[in-house]
Enzyme design. Structure first.
Site, mmCIF file in Angstrom:
data_model
loop_
_atom_site.group_PDB
_atom_site.id
_atom_site.type_symbol
_atom_site.label_atom_id
_atom_site.label_comp_id
_atom_site.label_asym_id
_atom_site.label_seq_id
_atom_site.Cartn_x
_atom_site.Cartn_y
_atom_site.Cartn_z
ATOM 1 C CB CYS A 1 -14.555 12.616 -49.361
ATOM 2 S SG CYS A 1 -13.430 11.240 -49.675
ATOM 3 C CB CYS A 2 -11.466 16.920 -50.128
ATOM 4 S SG CYS A 2 -11.347 16.380 -51.845
ATOM 5 C CB CYS B 1 -12.165 12.328 -57.442
ATOM 6 S SG CYS B 1 -13.203 11.862 -56.048
ATOM 7 C CB CYS C 1 -8.353 18.717 -52.816
ATOM 8 S SG CYS C 1 -6.907 19.587 -52.208
HETATM 9 S S1 SF4 Z 1 -10.302 13.528 -54.332
HETATM 10 FE FE1 SF4 Z 1 -12.149 12.238 -54.104
HETATM 11 S S2 SF4 Z 1 -11.522 10.361 -53.029
HETATM 12 FE FE2 SF4 Z 1 -9.854 11.886 -52.840
HETATM 13 S S3 SF4 Z 1 -10.222 12.826 -50.887
HETATM 14 FE FE3 SF4 Z 1 -11.245 14.144 -52.397
HETATM 15 S S4 SF4 Z 1 -13.355 13.360 -52.625
HETATM 16 FE FE4 SF4 Z 1 -12.149 11.822 -51.473
#
Ligand code: SF4
Length: 400
Positions: A127-128, A212, A235
């Protein structure tokens, strides 16, 4: 761009410039480092990357005082708190920042990889990568350096932070606040009457995406609320010791392979030409240069190309090994092969980076072979920008 670099990336690789900058500014304070970085030609074109988080206003304020036209890159992951989005608008206006760029993930990729917005639950690294890393990588393509607000006291991977870091041999990361203590941050905000992020007073000393980020209790590390309960504290944007900090390497490879599968049959090896990335169309083996019957050979970086004299016409492919981007012997080998009359396909194989593409083409290489890991770190658009390689060729520019 305000500060055109005067360095030649082929002769002044990132690590050499990082070492020189750390030597030059080792005894300077945060504001001096930032001010010099904004104008130092060895730093080149630079942008501030800001999350408009709990402490971001310090660097935003410094930049607004030194040069309010400095590019400020803000990644809206589309998973942020409403309060952060509003804070970004308010602070930008209050400080008079004139060049804030709001970056969002590629909508087609979001549709393909995180249609339901739930990827952070199953695979936060992916996701990051989708929402932050890839978005930032695209935005940073025109820059030689970027400024971050990372500090040693934040711990984790940040305890040995220097003012200038080598980010994957691609660009420089500038950390003006590396040596600041928590009190320095607080004092700067108080003394300059800077607006605080509204969530700080609600128990969020470190603020990222909404799903998060959780509140932090008394006595907890200030980043304890980030990805709480997960084995993750960065991240994925940041690099460590010049190498990207990432999830399991296998997962990274899988992702690259999966991405490539839709459009080409790209494997672990990627061939770069003036047309961009492609799968390797050479399926045969590469023989040792001493093999008199071979039609394709692999020359080590310390080989003498004379070993091929007299049979160049029978060779379809000559690949030259690059064990490290700092090892330039392969360029000499290529030049000599072309001077000897080799007209076949010539390939640079190994650790060649995008900044060296113009040099590779100039000495006679037709193509560069890199592995999928490097291709992931230096995506196609970074190489494509050098595809009109004569425009990036240092010697050609001098002659122009
Ligand atoms: S912090 Fe969480 S929601 Fe944001 S990009 Fe990373 S995994 Fe995705």
């Amino acid at each position: 761009m305000r500060h055109e670099p005067v360095f030649d990336p082929e002769r002044d690789p990132v690590q050499l410039r990082v070492d020189a900058l750390n030597d030059r500014y080792r005894h300077h304070g945060a504001t001096a480092v930032l001010e010099r970085a904004l104008g130092d030609a060895q730093v080149g074109r630079i942008a501030l990357v800001s999350s408009f988080g709990a402490e971001s206003v310090v660097l935003l304020h410094m930049v607004s005082v030194m040069d309010r036209d400095t590019p400020v890159l803000f990644i809206d992951t589309q998973m942020l708190f409403e309060e952060t989005l509003q804070y970004q608008v308010d602070v930008s206006e209050q400080l008079g920042l004139t060049n804030v760029q709001i970056l969002r993930p590629d909508p087609l990729e979001v549709q393909r990889r995180d249609r339901f917005g739930a990827l952070h639950l199953s695979d936060p690294d992916a996701c990051c990568a989708l929402r932050k890393t890839e978005t930032l990588e695209r935005a940073l393509a025109p820059y030689d350096s970027w400024i971050t607000g990372r500090k040693r006291f934040q711990g984790g991977q940040r305890t040995d932070l220097e003012f200038f870091e080598n980010e994957g041999d691609i660009r420089i990361k500038v950390n003006p606040l590396a040596h600041w203590a928590k009190e320095d941050v607080r004092d700067y905000m108080v003394n300059n009457r800077l607006p605080r992020h509204p969530l700080v007073s609600q128990g969020y000393p470190s603020i990222g995406c909404k799903p998060c980020t959780s509140k932090v209790g008394d006595g907890e590390d200030e980043r304890a609320g980030r990805w709480r309960g997960r084995d993750k504290d960065e991240c994925g944007i940041h690099f460590l010791d010049g190498k990207p900090v990432r999830a399991a390497p296998d997962a990274q490879h899988e992702e690259v392979a999966e991405t490539a599968e839709g459009d080409t049959t790209m494997s672990e090896r990627v061939i770069v030409t003036d047309d961009g990335f492609a799968a390797d169309d050479w399926n045969g083996a590469l023989a040792a240069p001493e093999d008199e019957d071979a039609t394709a050979v692999l020359l080590p970086s310390d080989a003498d190309p004379e070993v091929l004299r007299g049979r160049l016409d029978g060779l379809s492919l000559v690949a030259v090994e690059f064990p490290s981007f700092a090892d330039g012997r392969g360029f000499t080998i290529a030049r000599r092969l072309r001077l000897m009359g080799y007209k076949g396909r010539l390939r640079a194989k190994g650790h060649v980076i995008a900044d060296q593409y113009a040099m590779a083409r100039r000495v006679g290489f037709d193509e560069v072979e890199i592995d999928a890991d490097l291709a992931a770190r230096q995506p196609e658009d970074q190489w494509r920008r050098r595809s009109a390689w004569q425009a990036h060729d240092y010697q050609s520019r001098l002659r122009a």
